[in-house]
Scaffold this motif. Structure first.
Motif, PDB file in Angstrom:
ATOM      1  N   LEU A  33       0.814  -1.221   0.000  1.00 53.73           N
ATOM      2  CA  LEU A  33       0.000   0.000   0.000  1.00 53.73           C
ATOM      3  C   LEU A  33       0.846   1.269   0.000  1.00 53.73           C
ATOM      4  N   SER A  34       2.052   1.189   0.560  1.00 52.93           N
ATOM      5  CA  SER A  34       2.918   2.373   0.602  1.00 52.93           C
ATOM      6  C   SER A  34       3.630   2.625  -0.716  1.00 52.93           C
ATOM      7  N   SER A  35       3.636   1.635  -1.591  1.00 54.95           N
ATOM      8  CA  SER A  35       4.253   1.823  -2.915  1.00 54.95           C
ATOM      9  C   SER A  35       3.316   1.267  -3.975  1.00 54.95           C
ATOM     10  N   PRO A  36       2.158   1.908  -4.160  1.00 56.19           N
ATOM     11  CA  PRO A  36       1.143   1.361  -5.072  1.00 56.19           C
ATOM     12  C   PRO A  36       1.588   1.433  -6.525  1.00 56.19           C
ATOM     13  N   PRO A  37       1.197   0.443  -7.329  1.00 50.58           N
ATOM     14  CA  PRO A  37       1.533   0.485  -8.758  1.00 50.58           C
ATOM     15  C   PRO A  37       0.689   1.523  -9.478  1.00 50.58           C
ATOM     16  N   VAL A  38       1.295   2.219 -10.413  1.00 50.68           N
ATOM     17  CA  VAL A  38       0.588   3.222 -11.203  1.00 50.68           C
ATOM     18  C   VAL A  38       0.238   2.604 -12.547  1.00 50.68           C
ATOM     19  N   LEU A  39      -1.044   2.562 -12.862  1.00 53.51           N
ATOM     20  CA  LEU A  39      -1.498   1.950 -14.103  1.00 53.51           C
ATOM     21  C   LEU A  39      -1.421   2.941 -15.251  1.00 53.51           C
ATOM     22  N   SER A  40      -1.238   2.410 -16.448  1.00 52.84           N
ATOM     23  CA  SER A  40      -1.099   3.236 -17.643  1.00 52.84           C
ATOM     24  C   SER A  40      -2.237   2.936 -18.612  1.00 52.84           C
ATOM     25  N   LEU A  41      -2.511   3.892 -19.474  1.00 57.10           N
ATOM     26  CA  LEU A  41      -3.475   3.678 -20.542  1.00 57.10           C
ATOM     27  C   LEU A  41      -2.807   2.923 -21.686  1.00 57.10           C
ATOM     28  N   PRO A  42      -3.513   2.002 -22.338  1.00 52.11           N
ATOM     29  CA  PRO A  42      -2.914   1.275 -23.463  1.00 52.11           C
ATOM     30  C   PRO A  42      -2.713   2.182 -24.667  1.00 52.11           C
ATOM     31  N   VAL A  43      -1.663   1.894 -25.425  1.00 48.44           N
ATOM     32  CA  VAL A  43      -1.355   2.646 -26.644  1.00 48.44           C
ATOM     33  C   VAL A  43      -1.961   1.890 -27.821  1.00 48.44           C
ATOM     34  N   ALA A  44      -2.759   2.566 -28.605  1.00 47.38           N
ATOM     35  CA  ALA A  44      -3.428   1.930 -29.735  1.00 47.38           C
ATOM     36  C   ALA A  44      -2.413   1.393 -30.736  1.00 47.38           C
ATOM     37  N   GLY A  45      -2.692   0.202 -31.236  1.00 49.35           N
ATOM     38  CA  GLY A  45      -1.838  -0.391 -32.261  1.00 49.35           C
ATOM     39  C   GLY A  45      -0.776  -1.330 -31.742  1.00 49.35           C
ATOM     40  N   LEU A  46      -0.507  -1.318 -30.439  1.00 48.75           N
ATOM     41  CA  LEU A  46       0.511  -2.195 -29.856  1.00 48.75           C
ATOM     42  C   LEU A  46      -0.161  -3.374 -29.156  1.00 48.75           C
ATOM     43  N   PRO A  47       0.423  -4.572 -29.225  1.00 53.10           N
ATOM     44  CA  PRO A  47      -0.191  -5.746 -28.594  1.00 53.10           C
ATOM     45  C   PRO A  47      -0.117  -5.676 -27.076  1.00 53.10           C
ATOM     46  N   ALA A  61      -4.019 -12.007 -12.198  1.00 50.10           N
ATOM     47  CA  ALA A  61      -3.724 -11.719 -13.598  1.00 50.10           C
ATOM     48  C   ALA A  61      -3.280 -10.272 -13.727  1.00 50.10           C
ATOM     49  N   MET A  62      -2.396 -10.046 -14.686  1.00 46.20           N
ATOM     50  CA  MET A  62      -1.953  -8.682 -14.971  1.00 46.20           C
ATOM     51  C   MET A  62      -1.950  -8.476 -16.478  1.00 46.20           C
ATOM     52  N   LEU A  63      -2.577  -7.407 -16.916  1.00 45.60           N
ATOM     53  CA  LEU A  63      -2.570  -7.015 -18.323  1.00 45.60           C
ATOM     54  C   LEU A  63      -1.522  -5.917 -18.485  1.00 45.60           C
ATOM     55  N   ALA A  64      -0.590  -6.124 -19.407  1.00 47.62           N
ATOM     56  CA  ALA A  64       0.520  -5.184 -19.578  1.00 47.62           C
ATOM     57  C   ALA A  64       0.755  -4.920 -21.049  1.00 47.62           C
ATOM     58  N   GLN A  65       1.561  -3.897 -21.317  1.00 50.61           N
ATOM     59  CA  GLN A  65       1.909  -3.526 -22.684  1.00 50.61           C
ATOM     60  C   GLN A  65       3.340  -2.989 -22.692  1.00 50.61           C
ATOM     61  N   THR A  66       4.107  -3.415 -23.686  1.00 45.82           N
ATOM     62  CA  THR A  66       5.489  -2.953 -23.815  1.00 45.82           C
ATOM     63  C   THR A  66       5.535  -1.761 -24.757  1.00 45.82           C
ATOM     64  N   ILE A 176     -23.913  13.985 -36.402  1.00 42.50           N
ATOM     65  CA  ILE A 176     -23.229  12.749 -36.793  1.00 42.50           C
ATOM     66  C   ILE A 176     -22.304  12.338 -35.657  1.00 42.50           C
ATOM     67  N   LEU A 177     -21.990  11.057 -35.632  1.00 42.61           N
ATOM     68  CA  LEU A 177     -21.059  10.510 -34.644  1.00 42.61           C
ATOM     69  C   LEU A 177     -20.162   9.502 -35.327  1.00 42.61           C
ATOM     70  N   PHE A 178     -18.839   9.735 -35.253  1.00 36.77           N
ATOM     71  CA  PHE A 178     -17.854   8.783 -35.737  1.00 36.77           C
ATOM     72  C   PHE A 178     -17.349   7.945 -34.568  1.00 36.77           C
ATOM     73  N   ILE A 179     -17.183   6.657 -34.791  1.00 37.10           N
ATOM     74  CA  ILE A 179     -16.536   5.766 -33.826  1.00 37.10           C
ATOM     75  C   ILE A 179     -15.370   5.102 -34.540  1.00 37.10           C
ATOM     76  N   SER A 180     -14.162   5.389 -34.065  1.00 40.27           N
ATOM     77  CA  SER A 180     -12.955   4.882 -34.712  1.00 40.27           C
ATOM     78  C   SER A 180     -12.772   3.399 -34.417  1.00 40.27           C
ATOM     79  N   PRO A 181     -11.862   2.724 -35.126  1.00 40.09           N
ATOM     80  CA  PRO A 181     -11.621   1.293 -34.864  1.00 40.09           C
ATOM     81  C   PRO A 181     -11.164   1.003 -33.443  1.00 40.09           C
ATOM     82  N   VAL A 182     -10.592   1.993 -32.732  1.00 43.11           N
ATOM     83  CA  VAL A 182     -10.136   1.778 -31.357  1.00 43.11           C
ATOM     84  C   VAL A 182     -11.144   2.307 -30.345  1.00 43.11           C
ATOM     85  N   GLY A 183     -12.346   2.689 -30.823  1.00 42.22           N
ATOM     86  CA  GLY A 183     -13.408   3.079 -29.906  1.00 42.22           C
ATOM     87  C   GLY A 183     -13.487   4.559 -29.580  1.00 42.22           C
TER      88      GLY A 183
END
Length: 359
Positions: A33-47, A61-66, A176-183
């Motif tokens: 709790l004293s050193s909590p992990p900071v989560l990041s937003l995913p970058v579009a186009g990267l696995p 489980a942990m979801l991560a991105q390089t 009108i409303l556009f929705i891109s392939p990444v939402g």
């Protein structure tokens, strides 16, 4: 699981005795709790990478991105096994972990390529089971017949376009409303300063969407809206056909107005609002608030000062002291607001969000 020794003491009928295992678990919890992990937003186009860990009592489980050779955490999942789930075999527990992660992370898995890493291979286990236990069919199965064959298949690079037009005694507008392939959602609304019928407003909206899509560089488009067949609107239809030639692929789906409520509201807003003659654009700002309105009771940024807005919160978390000029109501608001934040040992302040995410 870190908390397991403490959880065992909380069971009904269990003799409560604080031992070395409980103390070690408590110290570990404080450290985390004293050193909590900071989560990041995913970058579009990267696995993405999904790491599964299974123990005798829980799954994690942990979801991560390089990104730039640095692995960033995006989402954490943790679940303690129920009594009957503890009896699962190690392979069954791995498959169960994959199912839980898939349900929780569906929105990520539909938008990104995800690689699964686990000590056991649950996907291979499922495929082997299916291969070893085929379903006996009494009739020949037509592999090309699908129950949802009327649903249009949308490729990853296809944009969605929703459109609608409105015409009433107050005015005329299109939305009108556009929705891109990444939402990503891109709404556009325009007020028309000339008279049109309801049917013509629908065509105006469709034409606006097509021109805007070309400006955005869209090559594949799925258009959803109301289509009107009328000889008096043949000029609109001709212009639409001309613009269609600039796209690699374009498909249409008829969408009733009651199923297109957001764009319907957007077009009606354009028709109702009055824009002065000397103004071409009138932006509408929609904000998202993550804190209640009582936060405004804290005057933490006086006129002329350059201190950040969270100065009073950080000082209260460090020393428990209130600003000298803060009234009783403001002190109460500061206490409630500070409870939503965590201060780390290095003096950083993080906002506690749902499911333990820190920002």
């Amino acid at each position: 699981m870190i908390c397991e020794p403490i959880f065992k003491k909380l069971k009904v009928g269990e003799h409560v005795m604080w031992d070395d295992q409980c103390q070690a678990a408590f110290d570990k919890i404080k450290e985390v709790l004293s050193s909590p992990p900071v989560l990041s937003l995913p970058v579009a186009g990267l696995p993405l990478s999904l790491y599964l860990t299974v123990t005798d009592t829980a799954i994690r489980a942990m979801l991560a991105q390089t990104v730039d050779k640095e692995e960033r955490a995006i989402f954490y999942i943790s679940k303690k096994f129920l009594d009957y789930e503890v009896n699962y075999t190690p392979l069954e527990k791995s498959c169960f972990a994959l199912v839980c992660a898939t349900k929780k992370l569906t929105h990520y898995m539909l938008s990104y390529s995800v690689s699964v890493y686990s000590k056991m291979d649950p996907i291979k286990a499922v495929s082997d089971f299916v291969a070893d236990n085929p379903i006996e069919e009494t009739e020949v199965v037509d592999t090309w017949s699908f129950s949802d064959e009327d649903v249009v298949h949308v490729e990853d690079d296809v944009w969605d376009l929703y459109f609608n037009g409105a015409s009433n005694y107050m005015g005329y507008g299109v939305g009108i409303l556009f929705i891109s392939p990444v939402g990503e959602h891109v709404p556009v609304s325009i007020k028309l300063d000339f008279n049109v019928t309801n049917n013509a407003a629908e065509y105006e909206a469709c034409l606006l969407g097509l021109r805007s899509a070309l400006d955005l560089g869209v090559k594949k488009l799925l258009i959803l809206g109301i289509y009107i067949k009328s000889q008096s609107l043949a000029l609109y239809k001709t212009r639409i056909e001309e613009l269609e030639n600039y796209f690699e692929d374009i498909q249409y789906i008829h969408l009733p107005r009651e199923e297109n409520q957001f764009i319907d509201a957007l077009s009606k807003l354009d028709a109702l609002i009055n824009i002065p003659d000397h103004i071409d654009n009138m932006p509408i700002c929609v904000e998202r608030r993550s804190s209640p309105a009582y936060v405004k009771a804290i005057d933490d940024a006086k006129e002329g000062e350059t201190e950040p807005w969270y100065t009073a919160i950080l000082k209260f978390k460090e020393t428990g002291e209130y600003p000298s000029d803060l009234a009783m109501r403001g002190k109460h608001a500061l206490r409630m607001l500070s409870a939503q934040f965590i201060r780390t040992d290095d003096g950083q302040l993080y906002k506690k969000m749902a499911q333990g995410v820190l920002l």
